[in-house]
Design a protein around this motif. Structure first.
Motif, mmCIF file in Angstrom:
data_model
loop_
_atom_site.group_PDB
_atom_site.id
_atom_site.type_symbol
_atom_site.label_atom_id
_atom_site.label_comp_id
_atom_site.label_asym_id
_atom_site.label_seq_id
_atom_site.Cartn_x
_atom_site.Cartn_y
_atom_site.Cartn_z
ATOM 1 N N ASP A 1 0.820 -1.218 0.000
ATOM 2 C CA ASP A 1 0.000 0.000 0.000
ATOM 3 C C ASP A 1 0.855 1.271 0.000
ATOM 4 N N ASP B 1 -1.542 -2.021 -4.337
ATOM 5 C CA ASP B 1 -1.864 -0.606 -4.139
ATOM 6 C C ASP B 1 -0.576 0.222 -4.203
ATOM 7 N N ASN C 1 -6.266 -3.016 -5.781
ATOM 8 C CA ASN C 1 -7.431 -2.401 -6.414
ATOM 9 C C ASN C 1 -7.175 -0.958 -6.841
ATOM 10 N N HIS C 2 -6.281 -0.245 -6.132
ATOM 11 C CA HIS C 2 -5.994 1.135 -6.519
ATOM 12 C C HIS C 2 -5.142 1.235 -7.777
ATOM 13 N N HIS D 1 -2.687 -9.140 -2.736
ATOM 14 C CA HIS D 1 -3.072 -7.863 -2.114
ATOM 15 C C HIS D 1 -4.154 -8.049 -1.057
ATOM 16 N N HIS E 1 -3.828 -4.203 1.844
ATOM 17 C CA HIS E 1 -5.182 -3.703 1.564
ATOM 18 C C HIS E 1 -5.870 -3.054 2.754
#
Ligand SMILES: [Fe+2]
Ligand SMILES: [Fe+2]
Length: 266
Positions: free
Chosen positions: A8, A39, A69-70, A155, A191
């Motif tokens: 992240d 991420d 997901n980002h 992730h 995440h």
């Protein structure tokens, strides 16, 4: 055997001083492998991916890098559905539809992309692991010499604490855990932006916080340093104290007949 687990990064919301301190730490720690658990960007923009590329180029050791997901084009629906991974491929040079495998002395790590363009629920940030990815992991783990540490890099989480319960486990986590039981040793994820580790179905799950973004969810930036020797493994959470990273929590695990258990006396 030493794995630095970072996650992240959220370039676009990164804190440069913390990122620089992390790079200095990693140079000193000289890990066998850096696992980057997704991420990497905040909104999958070009400039963010350029910053990701520059950061990865600074890592002192090989890395297994998976998207989160980002790293999909958020609300830019046309891009999200027609060419979701084009920037990733251009800057990272890997195809997120396949698994990436890294083998080094005593370690086999398989990275899989659990981020999806959409999901059958209102929260599209949730991810999923599919049968094809599990088969790829099982093949790589099966080909490794007995005694090697088998690591899955993803992730989305295979284990939640009460604080992260609302975020949900990775989709198909149940079948995945059954499939990986006694085939894998260690599942790495991010995440949730919370750092912890534990055992599920005989597998050690280590979750790392956000390494250097300002998207904090109730705890400071952190990364995990995982050390393994034979049938022993420790997960050390190193938290940012405002000035430097410091060991905040260390949990020990022991492998007994292919299954891991917490080993508090270590
Ligand atoms: Fe994140
Ligand atoms: Fe995420």
């Amino acid at each position: 055997m030493r794995i630095a687990q970072i996650s992240d990064l959220h370039f676009g919301r990164d804190v440069p001083a913390v990122a620089a301190a992390l790079l200095a730490e990693l140079r000193d720690a000289a890990p066998t492998l850096v696992a980057v658990c997704g991420d990497l960007t905040q909104t999958a923009r070009e400039a963010e991916f350029q910053a990701v590329r520059a950061f990865l180029d600074e890592l002192p050791t090989p890395a297994v890098v998976v998207p989160g997901n980002h790293d999909l084009p958020g609300w830019r629906f046309w891009s999200r559905f027609t060419r979701p991974w084009r920037p990733w491929r251009r800057h990272l040079g890997t195809d997120p539809r396949g698994a990436v495998t890294h083998t080094t002395g005593g370690l086999v790590a398989v990275g899989v992309n659990t981020a999806r363009r959409w999901g059958p629920h209102h929260d599209w940030s949730r991810g999923r692991i599919d049968a094809r990815q599990l088969a790829a992991a099982a093949t790589a783990f099966g080909a490794a010499p007995a005694g090697d540490l088998r690591v899955l890099v993803a992730h989305h989480p295979f284990l939640l604490t009460a604080a992260g319960r609302a975020r949900g486990l990775v989709g198909r986590s149940g079948p995945a855990l059954r499939h990986l039981r006694r085939r894998a040793d260690l599942l790495l994820g991010g995440h949730i932006h919370l750092a912890y580790s534990g055992v599920v179905d005989g597998l050690v799950v280590a979750q790392s916080g956000t390494a250097f973004s300002d998207r904090l969810k109730g705890e400071p930036n952190s990364y995990n340093l995982i050390e393994a020797t034979g049938d022993r493994l420790t997960v050390t959470i190193r938290r940012w104290d405002g000035d430097r990273f410091d060991a905040a929590n260390r949990t020990a695990y022991r492998r007994d007949d292919h299954e891991w258990v917490a080993h508090p006396t270590d």
